[in-house]
Design an enzyme around this catalytic site. Structure first.
Site, PDB file in Angstrom:
ATOM      1  N   CYS A  66      42.899  42.603  37.535  1.00 55.52           N
ATOM      2  CA  CYS A  66      42.147  42.682  38.580  1.00 55.52           C
ATOM      3  C   CYS A  66      41.133  44.030  38.310  1.00 55.52           C
ATOM      4  O   CYS A  66      41.255  45.150  37.864  1.00 55.52           O
ATOM      5  CB  CYS A  66      43.343  43.508  39.737  1.00 55.52           C
ATOM      6  SG  CYS A  66      42.543  43.947  41.078  1.00 55.52           S
ATOM      7  N   GLU A 243      34.528  34.793  43.191  1.00 57.80           N
ATOM      8  CA  GLU A 243      35.704  34.252  43.230  1.00 57.80           C
ATOM      9  C   GLU A 243      35.309  33.024  44.107  1.00 57.80           C
ATOM     10  O   GLU A 243      36.000  31.883  43.962  1.00 57.80           O
ATOM     11  CB  GLU A 243      36.841  34.941  43.913  1.00 57.80           C
ATOM     12  CG  GLU A 243      37.122  36.399  42.938  1.00 57.80           C
ATOM     13  CD  GLU A 243      38.224  37.027  43.750  1.00 57.80           C
ATOM     14  OE1 GLU A 243      38.107  37.855  44.772  1.00 57.80           O
ATOM     15  OE2 GLU A 243      39.536  36.741  43.338  1.00 57.80           O
TER      16      GLU A 243
HETATM   17  N1  ARG Z   1      40.733  34.121  42.896  1.00 63.35           N
HETATM   18  C1  ARG Z   1      41.616  33.976  44.206  1.00 63.35           C
HETATM   19  C2  ARG Z   1      40.801  33.032  45.103  1.00 63.35           C
HETATM   20  O1  ARG Z   1      39.690  33.075  44.765  1.00 63.35           O
HETATM   21  C3  ARG Z   1      42.034  35.328  44.766  1.00 63.35           C
HETATM   22  C4  ARG Z   1      42.755  36.302  43.742  1.00 63.35           C
HETATM   23  C5  ARG Z   1      42.761  37.697  44.463  1.00 63.35           C
HETATM   24  N2  ARG Z   1      41.575  38.218  45.017  1.00 63.35           N
HETATM   25  C6  ARG Z   1      40.974  39.245  45.315  1.00 63.35           C
HETATM   26  N3  ARG Z   1      40.044  39.509  45.805  1.00 63.35           N
HETATM   27  N4  ARG Z   1      42.166  40.122  45.783  1.00 63.35           N
HETATM   28  O2  ARG Z   1      41.281  32.724  46.077  1.00 63.35           O
END
Ligand code: ARG
Length: 395
Positions: A66, A243
């Site tokens: 993280c 992400e």
């Molecule tokens: N990578 C995942 C997604 O795109 C989420 C993982 C947690 N990410 C966070 N910013 N807490 O849905």
């Protein structure tokens, strides 16, 4: 059984020693004696709210993958260990969504339901990977929606769910109590904050009809504190730009939007030398960032997140703790070398408390069903759970 209890006790002992030391609480001897007696009579023990809260926060601090750990102290911990019905779990999770969404100013929350008791066959499990995720449908070789959810979408359909058939259908919540049949719940649209995507310069972008949800609320990880496994402990942060824009929308095995964006940008996609993927990816990121900012939903760009991570590492060193981190996960998936994190190295030892992966119960169920004709909804037997407890330690 004896082995399981010995392990539980050993892990409890480690956790309480660390906890008392870090918090300056003195000798944990008295508390440990209480716990030992409780484990001996009940096969489990009860953690106080303060212990649970500290454990959940430390688990975040210990999450090697993280990048957002600077904020570990701000995690809000909801103690929901008294809840015993699927309907109440569902309502508590909907409330979690409201609390976390906070009109766009996203707050990190964790909702902790009762710990698993493998020796009694007791375990609460969410079958979803995230509380909000889009379904994926495979139709004659084409995929509609999120390919990452094709398998799970099928499971939901087998359980009686029917999606609207769009590229952004929100999957139902699937909750399993102990060894019972899982129950399905539709998440009320009001509880789901979503952001329609547009681009600050290209008007055609909004026409693509793309969107993403605001709150990544992880549902399938196990929180381990002092040897106890909280198998149902959904937690959220806010999104980091890449992400969504680089991975969820850009990955070839996810929404795979780079070819479409490149076409819309009139880029020549015939040769790698035109760097069309790089240009399309950049515009996709610009669009997602612009969209979230313009509706006031929290989202951190990867450069800021990487700087925050460096601050976290400095802070940890000052506290006399050595940071553990997984380089391949910490370095963002685009422009890596432009960030300090790219040029660093960390040890990658997994400490506890932490959040661990768990085999999705429906995957374990479907494999066992095909091999031994066990009803998939009753696979969650004591033996199965004991095996899963073992797997957890390995991950
Ligand atoms: N990578 C995942 C997604 O795109 C989420 C993982 C947690 N990410 C966070 N910013 N807490 O849905």
């Amino acid at each position: 059984m004896v082995e399981y209890l010995e392990k539980l006790w050993a892990k409890a002992e480690n956790f309480y020693r660390d906890y008392y030391l870090e918090k300056g609480l003195g000798d944990p001897g008295f508390r440990l004696a209480q716990i030992k007696a409780e484990i001996d009579t009940k096969g489990t023990y009860w953690q106080t709210y303060a212990e649970l809260e500290y454990g959940a926060k430390i688990a975040w601090r210990n999450s090697n993958r993280c990048i957002g750990r600077l904020f570990w102290k701000s995690l809000k911990v909801r103690d929901l260990r008294h809840i015993n019905e699927e309907q109440d779990i569902f309502e508590a999770i909907v409330e979690h969504l409201h609390l976390a969404s906070n009109q766009g100013k996203i707050r990190p929350y964790i909702s902790i339901f009762r710990a698993e008791e493998p020796h009694l066959g007791k375990s609460i499990r969410l079958w979803n990977s995230q509380i909000i995720h889009y379904a994926g449908y495979e139709q004659s070789g084409q995929v509609l929606g999120d390919p990452a959810e094709i398998e799970f979408t099928k499971i939901c359909q087998e359980l009686g769910w029917q999606g609207a058939g769009t590229a952004f259908d929100i999957l139902p919540l699937v909750i399993q109590m102990d060894e019972q049949r899982p129950k399905l719940f539709d998440i009320p649209p009001k509880a789901v904050l979503e952001v329609p995507l547009s681009h600050p310069e290209h008007a055609w972008f909004a026409q693509l009809g793309l969107k993403w949800y605001a709150v990544p609320l992880i549902a399938d990880m196990v929180l381990e504190i002092g040897g106890l496994h909280y198998t149902c402990a959904p937690f959220n942060g806010w999104y980091m730009l890449t992400e969504i824009a680089a991975r969820n929308l850009g990955d070839a095995h996810r929404y795979n939007l780079l070819p479409l964006i490149a076409k819309k940008l009139n880029l020549d996609t015939h040769s790698n030398q035109h760097l069309w993927k790089d240009r399309a990816m950049l515009e996709l990121n610009i669009a997602v960032l612009h969209s979230f900012k313009s509706v006031g939903v929290s989202l951190v760009d990867h450069h800021t997140a990487a700087e925050q991570f460096i601050r976290f590492t400095a802070q940890e060193e000052q506290e006399g703790r050595q940071v553990q981190a997984d380089w391949a996960w910490i370095v963002p998936p685009m422009s890596g070398s432009s960030m300090t994190v790219f040029h660093k190295n960390w040890d990658n030892e997994v400490l506890t408390p932490n959040y661990f992966y768990n085999t999705p119960i429906w995957k374990a169920a479907t494999t066992a069903e095909t091999s031994s004709k066990i009803c998939p909804f009753h696979i969650n037997s004591q033996k199965e759970m004991a095996n899963q407890s073992k797997e957890l330690e390995l991950s």
